[in-house]
Design a protein around this motif. Structure first.
Motif, mmCIF file in Angstrom:
data_model
loop_
_atom_site.group_PDB
_atom_site.id
_atom_site.type_symbol
_atom_site.label_atom_id
_atom_site.label_comp_id
_atom_site.label_asym_id
_atom_site.label_seq_id
_atom_site.Cartn_x
_atom_site.Cartn_y
_atom_site.Cartn_z
ATOM 1 N N PRO A 1 -2.205 -6.156 9.130
ATOM 2 C CA PRO A 1 -2.375 -7.648 9.000
ATOM 3 C C PRO A 1 -3.894 -7.750 10.128
ATOM 4 C CG PRO A 1 -0.069 -7.155 9.437
ATOM 5 C CD PRO A 1 -0.754 -5.894 9.431
ATOM 6 N N ASP A 2 -3.890 -6.999 10.929
ATOM 7 C CA ASP A 2 -5.140 -7.368 11.992
ATOM 8 C C ASP A 2 -6.322 -6.419 11.434
ATOM 9 O OD1 ASP A 2 -7.158 -6.998 14.079
ATOM 10 O OD2 ASP A 2 -5.532 -7.237 15.527
ATOM 11 N N PRO A 3 -7.154 -7.040 11.008
ATOM 12 C CA PRO A 3 -8.618 -6.011 10.622
ATOM 13 C C PRO A 3 -9.027 -5.136 11.551
ATOM 14 C CG PRO A 3 -9.211 -8.429 10.929
ATOM 15 C CD PRO A 3 -7.743 -8.429 10.985
ATOM 16 N N LEU A 4 -9.078 -5.519 12.883
ATOM 17 C CA LEU A 4 -9.640 -4.592 13.763
ATOM 18 C C LEU A 4 -8.608 -3.077 13.709
ATOM 19 C CD1 LEU A 4 -11.608 -4.046 16.079
ATOM 20 C CD2 LEU A 4 -10.375 -4.877 17.746
ATOM 21 N N GLU A 5 -7.453 -3.426 13.766
ATOM 22 C CA GLU A 5 -6.346 -2.381 13.515
ATOM 23 C C GLU A 5 -6.665 -1.512 12.455
ATOM 24 O OE1 GLU A 5 -3.913 -1.062 15.735
ATOM 25 O OE2 GLU A 5 -4.308 -3.129 17.069
ATOM 26 N N GLN A 6 -6.796 -2.237 11.094
ATOM 27 C CA GLN A 6 -7.339 -1.308 9.897
ATOM 28 C C GLN A 6 -8.426 -0.619 10.278
ATOM 29 O OE1 GLN A 6 -5.517 -1.218 7.311
ATOM 30 N NE2 GLN A 6 -7.210 0.096 6.404
ATOM 31 N N GLU B 1 -15.551 -12.007 9.625
ATOM 32 C CA GLU B 1 -15.393 -11.470 8.432
ATOM 33 C C GLU B 1 -15.432 -10.088 8.244
ATOM 34 O OE1 GLU B 1 -17.686 -11.795 4.285
ATOM 35 O OE2 GLU B 1 -16.949 -13.916 5.124
ATOM 36 N N TRP B 2 -14.392 -9.318 7.584
ATOM 37 C CA TRP B 2 -14.445 -7.951 7.466
ATOM 38 C C TRP B 2 -14.299 -7.633 5.903
ATOM 39 C CZ3 TRP B 2 -14.211 -4.259 11.517
ATOM 40 C CH2 TRP B 2 -13.813 -4.705 12.756
ATOM 41 N N GLU B 3 -14.842 -6.779 5.579
ATOM 42 C CA GLU B 3 -14.543 -5.951 4.284
ATOM 43 C C GLU B 3 -14.245 -4.756 4.203
ATOM 44 O OE1 GLU B 3 -16.912 -5.367 0.033
ATOM 45 O OE2 GLU B 3 -17.309 -7.150 0.980
ATOM 46 N N PHE B 4 -13.293 -4.239 3.430
ATOM 47 C CA PHE B 4 -12.984 -2.900 3.426
ATOM 48 C C PHE B 4 -12.988 -2.305 2.003
ATOM 49 C CE2 PHE B 4 -11.081 -4.272 7.211
ATOM 50 C CZ PHE B 4 -11.084 -3.256 8.185
ATOM 51 N N GLN C 1 -12.945 1.028 -0.885
ATOM 52 C CA GLN C 1 -12.638 2.081 -1.056
ATOM 53 C C GLN C 1 -13.090 2.475 -2.669
ATOM 54 O OE1 GLN C 1 -10.558 4.625 0.486
ATOM 55 N NE2 GLN C 1 -11.665 5.937 -0.970
ATOM 56 N N GLY C 2 -13.766 3.652 -2.645
ATOM 57 C CA GLY C 2 -14.395 3.947 -4.007
ATOM 58 C C GLY C 2 -13.415 4.424 -5.084
ATOM 59 N N ARG C 3 -13.355 4.038 -6.339
ATOM 60 C CA ARG C 3 -12.717 4.380 -7.329
ATOM 61 C C ARG C 3 -13.288 4.827 -8.385
ATOM 62 N NH1 ARG C 3 -7.236 2.062 -6.961
ATOM 63 N NH2 ARG C 3 -6.969 3.555 -8.747
ATOM 64 N N PRO C 4 -12.517 5.505 -9.521
ATOM 65 C CA PRO C 4 -13.252 6.041 -10.552
ATOM 66 C C PRO C 4 -13.895 4.854 -11.414
ATOM 67 C CG PRO C 4 -11.103 7.358 -10.181
ATOM 68 C CD PRO C 4 -11.067 6.058 -9.294
ATOM 69 N N ASN C 5 -14.853 5.003 -12.209
ATOM 70 C CA ASN C 5 -15.476 4.256 -13.042
ATOM 71 C C ASN C 5 -16.011 3.033 -12.537
ATOM 72 O OD1 ASN C 5 -14.625 5.910 -15.407
ATOM 73 N ND2 ASN C 5 -12.368 5.036 -15.178
ATOM 74 N N ARG C 6 -16.473 2.961 -11.487
ATOM 75 C CA ARG C 6 -16.866 1.868 -10.442
ATOM 76 C C ARG C 6 -15.775 0.831 -10.490
ATOM 77 N NH1 ARG C 6 -19.495 5.584 -9.519
ATOM 78 N NH2 ARG C 6 -21.798 5.608 -9.173
ATOM 79 N N MET C 7 -14.601 1.097 -10.614
ATOM 80 C CA MET C 7 -13.442 0.194 -10.395
ATOM 81 C C MET C 7 -12.920 0.013 -9.073
ATOM 82 S SD MET C 7 -13.052 -1.538 -13.359
ATOM 83 C CE MET C 7 -11.310 -2.096 -13.597
ATOM 84 N N HIS C 8 -13.904 -0.257 -7.959
ATOM 85 C CA HIS C 8 -13.377 -0.037 -6.863
ATOM 86 C C HIS C 8 -12.596 -1.238 -6.077
ATOM 87 C CE1 HIS C 8 -17.114 2.451 -7.071
ATOM 88 N NE2 HIS C 8 -17.875 1.292 -7.264
ATOM 89 N N ASP C 9 -11.706 -0.480 -4.976
ATOM 90 C CA ASP C 9 -10.988 -1.461 -4.296
ATOM 91 C C ASP C 9 -11.700 -2.033 -3.237
ATOM 92 O OD1 ASP C 9 -8.803 -0.981 -5.846
ATOM 93 O OD2 ASP C 9 -8.202 0.706 -4.717
ATOM 94 N N ARG C 10 -11.744 -3.439 -3.198
ATOM 95 C CA ARG C 10 -12.421 -4.246 -2.075
ATOM 96 C C ARG C 10 -11.518 -5.293 -1.388
ATOM 97 N NH1 ARG C 10 -17.804 -6.821 -4.149
ATOM 98 N NH2 ARG C 10 -17.883 -7.423 -1.919
ATOM 99 N N PHE C 11 -11.215 -5.261 -0.114
ATOM 100 C CA PHE C 11 -10.481 -6.498 0.416
ATOM 101 C C PHE C 11 -11.150 -7.195 1.669
ATOM 102 C CE2 PHE C 11 -7.056 -4.138 -1.723
ATOM 103 C CZ PHE C 11 -6.231 -4.884 -1.867
ATOM 104 N N ARG C 12 -11.195 -8.404 1.411
ATOM 105 C CA ARG C 12 -11.852 -9.046 2.678
ATOM 106 C C ARG C 12 -10.961 -9.960 3.348
ATOM 107 N NH1 ARG C 12 -16.181 -12.993 0.270
ATOM 108 N NH2 ARG C 12 -14.308 -14.054 -0.603
ATOM 109 N N GLY D 1 -4.551 -16.223 12.576
ATOM 110 C CA GLY D 1 -4.445 -14.978 11.993
ATOM 111 C C GLY D 1 -5.489 -14.824 11.084
ATOM 112 N N TRP D 2 -5.391 -13.902 9.930
ATOM 113 C CA TRP D 2 -6.119 -13.562 8.999
ATOM 114 C C TRP D 2 -5.738 -13.631 7.505
ATOM 115 C CZ3 TRP D 2 -11.238 -12.065 10.426
ATOM 116 C CH2 TRP D 2 -11.500 -11.934 11.688
#
Length: 214
Positions: A23-28, A183-186, A188-199, A206-207
């Motif tokens: 839940p806390d982006p700094l912890e992530q 603002e944070w964004e994480f 993760q690369g995935r096959p076929n450029r279908m990446h996972d992105r979370f902001r 909170g966030w």
């Protein structure tokens, strides 16, 4: 130049799901950072810092992360450098960590303030002796110099002035900056450029997390 159109890597190491996120982006961030350390990623604390001048001209360079606490990321530099002048005029920055071995990147944006003098003093004096001298020798940072020899002569003079064991004063033009992340964004690369992105964006005390299109 080599044809680059077919040069690419398919990312297959991992996935990132909403349930994986703290839940806390700094912890992530700290969890991912520890995984980068454990994976022997070279210099996982290296981060690109983007700034802009008062006129909006962008500039980016790599610096070293030197603190991650209380919702902020800290780095040190010369206040009279290109980045320092940008931050005086436009005190905002975005940073980027790219850990290719884990197929991950982290972006973080926020306003920038200077760290207190006593904190900068402490960090300056735990740096290697010659790095302390280099902070003096490289002033004014980013300015043109006539030759490499001129820089080395200046450094040699400082070595004579402050031999090992001597206390090197922190120069007034050198210190730390703290990016208080809004603002944070994480990614993760995935096959076929279908990446996972979370902001992460602030919401109340909170966030809120949002999945983004790749």
């Amino acid at each position: 130049m080599t044809d680059l159109t077919s040069m690419r890597v398919s990312y297959t190491r991992a996935a990132l799901r909403r349930t994986d996120l703290h839940p806390d982006p700094l912890e992530q961030f700290q969890a991912w950072f520890q995984e980068a350390l454990a994976a022997d990623v070279p210099e996982p604390y290296a981060m690109s810092v983007a700034t802009a001048s008062a006129q909006g001209r962008p500039s980016v360079r790599t610096v070293l992360l030197r603190g991650a606490a209380d919702g902020a990321l800290t780095f040190y530099t010369n206040f009279e450098s290109h980045k320092g002048l940008d931050l005086s005029a436009n005190p905002e920055a975005e940073v980027l960590f790219y850990w290719a071995e884990l197929e991950r990147q982290v972006r973080a944006y926020g306003p920038v303030t200077r760290v207190p003098d006593e904190e900068a003093d402490h960090y300056f004096h735990v740096r290697p002796h010659d790095s302390q001298l280099a902070a003096h020798a490289s002033d004014p940072q980013s300015a043109p110099i006539p030759s490499r020899e001129a820089l080395e002569e200046k450094f040699a003079a400082l070595q004579a002035q402050y031999p090992r064991g001597a206390v090197v004063p922190r120069p007034a033009f050198w210190g730390g900056y703290r990016v208080t992340v809004q603002e944070w964004e994480f990614w993760q690369g995935r096959p076929n450029r279908m990446h996972d992105r979370f902001r992460y964006v602030p919401e109340g005390s909170g966030w809120r997390t949002e999945r983004l299109m790749p």
